[in-house]
Scaffold this active site. Structure first.
Site, mmCIF file in Angstrom:
data_model
loop_
_atom_site.group_PDB
_atom_site.id
_atom_site.type_symbol
_atom_site.label_atom_id
_atom_site.label_comp_id
_atom_site.label_asym_id
_atom_site.label_seq_id
_atom_site.Cartn_x
_atom_site.Cartn_y
_atom_site.Cartn_z
ATOM 1 N N GLU A 1 8.517 -3.576 5.442
ATOM 2 C CA GLU A 1 7.817 -4.757 4.944
ATOM 3 C C GLU A 1 8.778 -5.698 4.230
ATOM 4 O O GLU A 1 9.606 -5.267 3.429
ATOM 5 C CB GLU A 1 6.697 -4.348 3.979
ATOM 6 C CG GLU A 1 5.575 -3.572 4.642
ATOM 7 C CD GLU A 1 4.345 -3.482 3.768
ATOM 8 O OE1 GLU A 1 3.825 -4.547 3.364
ATOM 9 O OE2 GLU A 1 3.902 -2.352 3.476
ATOM 10 N N ASN B 1 0.502 3.511 0.392
ATOM 11 C CA ASN B 1 0.936 2.131 0.133
ATOM 12 C C ASN B 1 0.363 1.770 -1.243
ATOM 13 O O ASN B 1 -0.812 1.453 -1.375
ATOM 14 C CB ASN B 1 0.390 1.223 1.225
ATOM 15 C CG ASN B 1 1.016 -0.153 1.271
ATOM 16 O OD1 ASN B 1 0.493 -1.045 1.920
ATOM 17 N ND2 ASN B 1 2.131 -0.363 0.607
ATOM 18 N N CYS C 1 0.950 0.161 6.272
ATOM 19 C CA CYS C 1 0.746 -1.286 6.224
ATOM 20 C C CYS C 1 -0.484 -1.592 7.071
ATOM 21 O O CYS C 1 -0.462 -1.409 8.294
ATOM 22 C CB CYS C 1 1.966 -2.029 6.756
ATOM 23 S SG CYS C 1 1.763 -3.831 6.833
ATOM 24 N N HIS D 1 4.287 -10.629 11.679
ATOM 25 C CA HIS D 1 4.718 -9.298 12.094
ATOM 26 C C HIS D 1 5.519 -9.400 13.387
ATOM 27 O O HIS D 1 5.308 -10.306 14.200
ATOM 28 C CB HIS D 1 3.514 -8.377 12.320
ATOM 29 C CG HIS D 1 2.730 -8.113 11.085
ATOM 30 N ND1 HIS D 1 2.977 -7.039 10.263
ATOM 31 C CD2 HIS D 1 1.713 -8.802 10.505
ATOM 32 C CE1 HIS D 1 2.142 -7.067 9.238
ATOM 33 N NE2 HIS D 1 1.362 -8.128 9.362
ATOM 34 N N CYS E 1 -2.603 -8.079 2.376
ATOM 35 C CA CYS E 1 -2.215 -6.665 2.421
ATOM 36 C C CYS E 1 -3.453 -5.863 2.781
ATOM 37 O O CYS E 1 -4.418 -5.836 2.007
ATOM 38 C CB CYS E 1 -1.648 -6.219 1.080
ATOM 39 S SG CYS E 1 -1.290 -4.450 1.019
ATOM 40 N N GLY F 1 -0.010 -4.520 9.402
ATOM 41 C CA GLY F 1 0.918 -4.087 10.439
ATOM 42 C C GLY F 1 0.257 -3.211 11.483
ATOM 43 O O GLY F 1 0.551 -3.310 12.677
#
Length: 266
Positions: free
Chosen positions: A198, A11, A207, A149, A71, A210
């Site tokens: 995302e 990521n 993520c 989410h 994030c 997530g």
């Protein structure tokens, strides 16, 4: 403009030291640098700023220029950035985000940060429900980790076409601000396989928020046996622990510097 390319489990973001000055028009800059053909190439842009409330402030922009609240993979790299570059000598840090102040604990090896544990705070869960949008039904568990989410359990992540749930990521009647969509499968009582779409970036290799949302959803639904879970993403593994006493979720994973560069002034 000097920048650092960093990644947590693939990521990847472009990082800027904005502790002294902040570039103009950050949303437009995020779109330009994130372009994987005509820019640097990344899932977005993260600016590390001064803060009156914490050690540093993190501003995170998706590849489409929208600003996100948090994030998880990005904030781990923020910890590595500020320590490795000598902006701090502390190994216990606080970072101000749009999702609140997060506490980081840095693991340092040979003078460099190799891993970061983040107190991600308390998840807010809604009951599992079916959402209908554009004629399609989506069944999952809404979870907020400071950002939204929608966790969708499945029996086979491998055989699941994540793109059919991609429309949920944009603003819609069920999720007015859009939502990050996770599909996940319990491989063992303490092991979950997950993929993520995302909002603002599309499918990414990992993520952090997530992964935390998925563990919260799976624990609450009885899909895992314990509160310490390894989450396997396309980019690798995160260790997630949901502390029963405090209610906080703790995420531990790697943070890697890819390279340093300079973006030409235009």
């Amino acid at each position: 403009m000097k920048f650092t390319k960093m990644q947590g489990l693939g990521n990847d973001y472009v990082y800027l030291d904005c502790t002294k000055s902040i570039p103009a028009e950050l949303p437009e800059l995020a779109k330009r640098v994130s372009d994987r053909h005509f820019g640097i190439g990344s899932d977005g842009l993260i600016c590390i700023c001064a803060s009156a409330k914490a050690d540093f402030r993190m501003r995170m922009f998706n590849a489409d220029g929208s600003e996100g609240e948090m994030c998880g993979n990005g904030i781990r790299c923020v910890g590595k950035f500020v320590y490795d570059k000598g902006l701090t000598q502390k190994t216990d840090l606080t970072i101000d985000t749009l999702a609140g102040i997060k506490a980081l604990k840095l693991t340092v090896e040979a003078g460099k940060v190799s891993a970061v544990a983040v107190d991600m705070g308390t998840p807010r869960l809604d009951q599992a429900r079916t959402v209908t949008f554009q004629g399609r039904e989506y069944r999952g568990i809404p979870v907020s980790m400071g950002n939204p989410h929608f966790v969708i359990p499945t029996n086979s992540v491998k055989d699941f076409d994540l793109r059919i749930h991609a429309p949920l990521s944009v603003p819609n009647p069920a999720f007015p601000n859009g939502v990050n969509v996770e599909i996940a499968e319990a491989l063992a009582p303490d092991h979950v396989l997950m993929r993520v779409w995302e909002r603002g970036s599309g499918e990414t290799l990992a993520c952090g928020t997530g992964a935390c949302a998925t563990v919260a959803a799976f624990v609450s639904e009885g899909l895992t046996a314990g509160r310490e879970v390894t989450v396997t993403l396309l980019g690798g593994d995160l260790h997630i622990r949901w502390d029963e006493e405090s209610g906080h979720i703790f995420m531990t994973g790697p943070a890697v510097t890819v390279y340093e560069g300079e973006w030409p002034e235009e």
